[in-house]
Design an enzyme around this catalytic site. Structure first.
Site, PDB file in Angstrom:
ATOM      1  N   ASP A   1       0.871  -1.175   0.000  1.00 52.00           N
ATOM      2  CA  ASP A   1       0.000   0.000   0.000  1.00 52.00           C
ATOM      3  C   ASP A   1       0.907   1.224   0.000  1.00 52.00           C
ATOM      4  O   ASP A   1       1.651   1.465   0.958  1.00 52.00           O
ATOM      5  CB  ASP A   1      -0.908  -0.026   1.242  1.00 52.00           C
ATOM      6  CG  ASP A   1      -1.890   1.135   1.238  1.00 52.00           C
ATOM      7  OD1 ASP A   1      -1.745   2.039   0.376  1.00 52.00           O
ATOM      8  OD2 ASP A   1      -2.799   1.143   2.077  1.00 52.00           O
ATOM      9  N   LEU A   2       0.843   1.988  -1.077  1.00 46.72           N
ATOM     10  CA  LEU A   2       1.799   3.086  -1.255  1.00 46.72           C
ATOM     11  C   LEU A   2       1.623   4.218  -0.250  1.00 46.72           C
ATOM     12  O   LEU A   2       2.491   5.094  -0.158  1.00 46.72           O
ATOM     13  CB  LEU A   2       1.715   3.617  -2.689  1.00 46.72           C
ATOM     14  CG  LEU A   2       2.248   2.631  -3.735  1.00 46.72           C
ATOM     15  CD1 LEU A   2       1.839   3.064  -5.140  1.00 46.72           C
ATOM     16  CD2 LEU A   2       3.757   2.510  -3.648  1.00 46.72           C
TER      17      LEU A   2
ATOM     18  N   TYR B   1      -3.474   7.946  -7.942  1.00 43.21           N
ATOM     19  CA  TYR B   1      -4.862   8.149  -7.502  1.00 43.21           C
ATOM     20  C   TYR B   1      -5.575   8.740  -8.714  1.00 43.21           C
ATOM     21  O   TYR B   1      -5.290   9.871  -9.118  1.00 43.21           O
ATOM     22  CB  TYR B   1      -4.889   9.115  -6.313  1.00 43.21           C
ATOM     23  CG  TYR B   1      -6.276   9.349  -5.760  1.00 43.21           C
ATOM     24  CD1 TYR B   1      -6.661   8.772  -4.546  1.00 43.21           C
ATOM     25  CD2 TYR B   1      -7.197  10.133  -6.435  1.00 43.21           C
ATOM     26  CE1 TYR B   1      -7.936   8.990  -4.030  1.00 43.21           C
ATOM     27  CE2 TYR B   1      -8.469  10.346  -5.939  1.00 43.21           C
ATOM     28  CZ  TYR B   1      -8.830   9.776  -4.737  1.00 43.21           C
ATOM     29  OH  TYR B   1     -10.085   9.979  -4.224  1.00 43.21           O
TER      30      TYR B   1
ATOM     31  N   THR C   1      -0.748  13.839 -16.734  1.00 47.68           N
ATOM     32  CA  THR C   1      -2.063  13.902 -17.396  1.00 47.68           C
ATOM     33  C   THR C   1      -2.296  15.208 -18.156  1.00 47.68           C
ATOM     34  O   THR C   1      -1.750  16.257 -17.797  1.00 47.68           O
ATOM     35  CB  THR C   1      -3.164  13.742 -16.320  1.00 47.68           C
ATOM     36  OG1 THR C   1      -4.441  13.985 -16.901  1.00 47.68           O
ATOM     37  CG2 THR C   1      -2.987  14.718 -15.171  1.00 47.68           C
TER      38      THR C   1
ATOM     39  N   TYR D   1      -7.532  16.431  -8.800  1.00 42.38           N
ATOM     40  CA  TYR D   1      -6.713  15.397  -9.457  1.00 42.38           C
ATOM     41  C   TYR D   1      -5.613  16.059 -10.304  1.00 42.38           C
ATOM     42  O   TYR D   1      -4.432  15.715 -10.182  1.00 42.38           O
ATOM     43  CB  TYR D   1      -7.610  14.505 -10.320  1.00 42.38           C
ATOM     44  CG  TYR D   1      -6.855  13.620 -11.285  1.00 42.38           C
ATOM     45  CD1 TYR D   1      -6.149  12.506 -10.832  1.00 42.38           C
ATOM     46  CD2 TYR D   1      -6.839  13.895 -12.655  1.00 42.38           C
ATOM     47  CE1 TYR D   1      -5.445  11.699 -11.725  1.00 42.38           C
ATOM     48  CE2 TYR D   1      -6.145  13.089 -13.546  1.00 42.38           C
ATOM     49  CZ  TYR D   1      -5.455  11.993 -13.073  1.00 42.38           C
ATOM     50  OH  TYR D   1      -4.746  11.210 -13.963  1.00 42.38           O
TER      51      TYR D   1
ATOM     52  N   TRP E   1      -6.746  10.418 -21.751  1.00 42.04           N
ATOM     53  CA  TRP E   1      -7.881   9.538 -22.102  1.00 42.04           C
ATOM     54  C   TRP E   1      -7.417   8.078 -22.255  1.00 42.04           C
ATOM     55  O   TRP E   1      -7.668   7.429 -23.271  1.00 42.04           O
ATOM     56  CB  TRP E   1      -8.554  10.006 -23.396  1.00 42.04           C
ATOM     57  CG  TRP E   1      -9.281  11.312 -23.325  1.00 42.04           C
ATOM     58  CD1 TRP E   1      -9.054  12.349 -22.472  1.00 42.04           C
ATOM     59  CD2 TRP E   1     -10.350  11.744 -24.171  1.00 42.04           C
ATOM     60  NE1 TRP E   1      -9.919  13.376 -22.730  1.00 42.04           N
ATOM     61  CE2 TRP E   1     -10.723  13.034 -23.779  1.00 42.04           C
ATOM     62  CE3 TRP E   1     -11.035  11.159 -25.246  1.00 42.04           C
ATOM     63  CZ2 TRP E   1     -11.744  13.753 -24.397  1.00 42.04           C
ATOM     64  CZ3 TRP E   1     -12.046  11.877 -25.873  1.00 42.04           C
ATOM     65  CH2 TRP E   1     -12.391  13.152 -25.442  1.00 42.04           C
TER      66      TRP E   1
HETATM   67  N1  LIG Z   1      -6.959   6.867 -17.074  1.00 41.35           N
HETATM   68  C1  LIG Z   1      -6.812   7.990 -17.772  1.00 41.35           C
HETATM   69  O1  LIG Z   1      -7.676   8.392 -18.549  1.00 41.35           O
HETATM   70  C2  LIG Z   1      -5.531   8.803 -17.638  1.00 41.35           C
HETATM   71  C3  LIG Z   1      -5.432   9.993 -18.361  1.00 41.35           C
HETATM   72  C4  LIG Z   1      -4.268  10.747 -18.257  1.00 41.35           C
HETATM   73  C5  LIG Z   1      -3.227  10.305 -17.461  1.00 41.35           C
HETATM   74  N2  LIG Z   1      -3.344   9.146 -16.755  1.00 41.35           N
HETATM   75  C6  LIG Z   1      -2.217   8.737 -15.901  1.00 41.35           C
HETATM   76  O2  LIG Z   1      -1.686   7.537 -16.426  1.00 41.35           O
HETATM   77  C7  LIG Z   1      -1.199   6.715 -15.373  1.00 41.35           C
HETATM   78  C8  LIG Z   1      -1.844   5.340 -15.447  1.00 41.35           C
HETATM   79  O3  LIG Z   1      -3.255   5.486 -15.338  1.00 41.35           O
HETATM   80  P1  LIG Z   1      -4.250   4.229 -15.361  1.00 41.35           P
HETATM   81  O4  LIG Z   1      -5.440   4.629 -16.147  1.00 41.35           O
HETATM   82  O5  LIG Z   1      -3.509   2.983 -15.711  1.00 41.35           O
HETATM   83  O6  LIG Z   1      -4.647   4.207 -13.814  1.00 41.35           O
HETATM   84  P2  LIG Z   1      -5.428   3.089 -13.010  1.00 41.35           P
HETATM   85  O7  LIG Z   1      -5.991   2.069 -13.938  1.00 41.35           O
HETATM   86  O8  LIG Z   1      -6.353   3.798 -12.073  1.00 41.35           O
HETATM   87  O9  LIG Z   1      -4.264   2.380 -12.180  1.00 41.35           O
HETATM   88  C9  LIG Z   1      -3.656   3.000 -11.079  1.00 41.35           C
HETATM   89  C10 LIG Z   1      -2.966   1.932 -10.253  1.00 41.35           C
HETATM   90  O10 LIG Z   1      -2.505   2.531  -9.025  1.00 41.35           O
HETATM   91  C11 LIG Z   1      -2.886   1.672  -7.966  1.00 41.35           C
HETATM   92  N3  LIG Z   1      -3.005   2.350  -6.694  1.00 41.35           N
HETATM   93  C12 LIG Z   1      -3.854   3.346  -6.337  1.00 41.35           C
HETATM   94  N4  LIG Z   1      -3.707   3.628  -5.029  1.00 41.35           N
HETATM   95  C13 LIG Z   1      -2.754   2.781  -4.565  1.00 41.35           C
HETATM   96  C14 LIG Z   1      -2.176   2.574  -3.289  1.00 41.35           C
HETATM   97  N5  LIG Z   1      -2.549   3.263  -2.209  1.00 41.35           N
HETATM   98  N6  LIG Z   1      -1.220   1.618  -3.156  1.00 41.35           N
HETATM   99  C15 LIG Z   1      -0.847   0.868  -4.207  1.00 41.35           C
HETATM  100  N7  LIG Z   1      -1.351   1.028  -5.455  1.00 41.35           N
HETATM  101  C16 LIG Z   1      -2.309   1.963  -5.609  1.00 41.35           C
HETATM  102  C17 LIG Z   1      -4.230   1.147  -8.428  1.00 41.35           C
HETATM  103  O11 LIG Z   1      -4.649   0.061  -7.634  1.00 41.35           O
HETATM  104  P3  LIG Z   1      -6.198  -0.433  -7.734  1.00 41.35           P
HETATM  105  O12 LIG Z   1      -6.189  -1.439  -8.836  1.00 41.35           O
HETATM  106  O13 LIG Z   1      -6.487  -1.000  -6.401  1.00 41.35           O
HETATM  107  O14 LIG Z   1      -7.018   0.790  -8.005  1.00 41.35           O
HETATM  108  C18 LIG Z   1      -3.882   0.773  -9.863  1.00 41.35           C
HETATM  109  O15 LIG Z   1      -3.139  -0.439  -9.905  1.00 41.35           O
HETATM  110  C19 LIG Z   1      -1.480   7.489 -14.081  1.00 41.35           C
HETATM  111  O16 LIG Z   1      -0.347   8.240 -13.734  1.00 41.35           O
HETATM  112  C20 LIG Z   1      -2.604   8.435 -14.470  1.00 41.35           C
HETATM  113  O17 LIG Z   1      -2.626   9.591 -13.669  1.00 41.35           O
HETATM  114  C21 LIG Z   1      -4.471   8.380 -16.832  1.00 41.35           C
END
Ligand SMILES: NC(=O)c1ccc[n+]([C@@H]2O[C@H](COP(=O)([O-])OP(=O)(O)OC[C@H]3O[C@@H](n4cnc5c(N)ncnc54)[C@H](OP(=O)(O)O)[C@@H]3O)[C@@H](O)[C@H]2O)c1
Length: 298
Positions: free
Chosen positions: A40-41, A65, A105, A129, A154
């Site tokens: 847990d980070l 997050y 992001t 966020y 996205w």
């Molecule tokens: N999704 C989008 O549209 C988007 C857009 C722009 C940028 N980004 C960026 O791209 C990157 C990847 O995004 P993504 O869509 O792959 O995100 P995601 O699917 O929400 O994955 C985030 C990961 O972080 C983990 N996490 C969250 N809190 C944690 C904690 N306390 N301890 C350990 N692990 C934890 C989550 O665990 P859980 O599986 O338990 O949640 C999940 O494995 C991020 O930096 C995000 O900000 C995303």
């Protein structure tokens, strides 16, 4: 040139992007991929102990997050995970002489620019966020070291419940979908982002600290081109490999202002990714070509 396998520490194993990175990084050698069930980070001491015990030569942080609306009522947790945690990772990476790759992001922008955002454009996040991700970028920049921050947008995957999966699911339950026309961005398939990250890192294998010390910084990396949420939805429905399962008969247009959410969303956040291409010689495909490939997995 003598090469050896790299020890890579990946955070966010269960997320959309982390899942794909865990696969595309495999050829590097030893990949230590951790998800929330492993660590847990929020436990910063445990994070530091873990990094020390693995002694990685490259750290990649796909954890974050990402609950945009929930962040409005949990700003401390969003800041902890999106600012403090990446800062600590960057510090530990610097101590180990290991490059650090992190993601940010398009939500660091306010979405008022009518052309694509470059890395030099002024940031102005509209929600908690976006603010927390921007603070994370700044904290990593202050730590220094050899780091790359990839601002993406996205992000979707056909696993989990991202936008593409949601549209496919809604289309199987509802006859009408109401989708906004005034949010415009660059959809990014998590697998392509993982492939590009791994290809970028592979270019550094002989001297990754030197390589990323020289080429590090903030880069934009999203699917090429841009599209409105509405037209993206139409493309998802058109490319659905099982259209016979769809109940949906029509798409209705609406505006962001008609759908109040706890967090404000930036409207137009197309990313100009030419700096990434210039420096690393890599490019993500057009969003629609990537979506077509992604749909072949279903
Ligand atoms: N999704 C989008 O549209 C988007 C857009 C722009 C940028 N980004 C960026 O791209 C990157 C990847 O995004 P993504 O869509 O792959 O995100 P995601 O699917 O929400 O994955 C985030 C990961 O972080 C983990 N996490 C969250 N809190 C944690 C904690 N306390 N301890 C350990 N692990 C934890 C989550 O665990 P859980 O599986 O338990 O949640 C999940 O494995 C991020 O930096 C995000 O900000 C995303």
């Amino acid at each position: 040139m003598k090469m050896k396998n790299k020890k890579v520490l990946l955070f966010g194993r269960t997320g959309q992007l982390g899942w794909e990175l865990n696969r595309t990084l495999a050829p590097f050698g030893e990949v230590y991929a951790l998800g929330p069930g492993d660590l847990d980070l929020v436990d910063i001491d445990a994070l530091i102990r873990t990094i020390h015990s693995v002694q990685p030569e490259l750290i990649i942080n796909a954890s974050a997050y990402t609950a945009v609306d929930r962040a409005e009522r949990e700003p401390e947790l969003a800041m902890l995970l999106n600012e403090k945690v990446p800062m600590v990772m960057a510090e530990e990476a610097r101590t180990l002489h290991a490059p650090f790759i992190h993601y940010s992001t398009d939500y660091v922008f306010d979405g008022t620019k009518t052309s694509a955002y470059t890395e030099d454009d002024t940031t102005n996040p509209l929600n908690v966020y976006g603010q927390s991700k921007l603070k994370g970028e700044q904290a990593i920049g202050q730590v220094g070291g050899a780091h790359v921050i990839l601002r993406t947008s996205w992000v979707y995957s056909l696993r989990g419940d991202g936008f593409v999966s949601k549209v496919l699911s809604w289309a199987r339950k509802q006859e009408t979908l109401k989708i906004v026309t005034d949010q415009v961005g660059s959809p990014t398939w998590a697998r392509m982002l993982a492939e590009a990250t791994s290809a970028m890192a592979a270019r550094s294998l002989s001297d990754s600290w030197g390589y990323f010390s020289e080429k590090g910084g903030v880069y934009h990396l999203g699917g090429a081109g841009s599209v409105s949420r509405f037209d993206f939805t139409r493309a998802i429905l058109d490319l659905d490999p099982h259209p016979e399962e769809q109940k949906v008969k029509g798409l209705e247009t609406t505006l962001t202002a008609d759908f109040p959410t706890p967090a404000l969303r930036p409207l137009t956040t197309t990313l100009d990714c030419s700096r990434f291409t210039r420096v690393f010689g890599l490019i993500l495909p057009n969003w629609k070509d990537a979506l077509r490939l992604a749909m072949e997995d279903r």
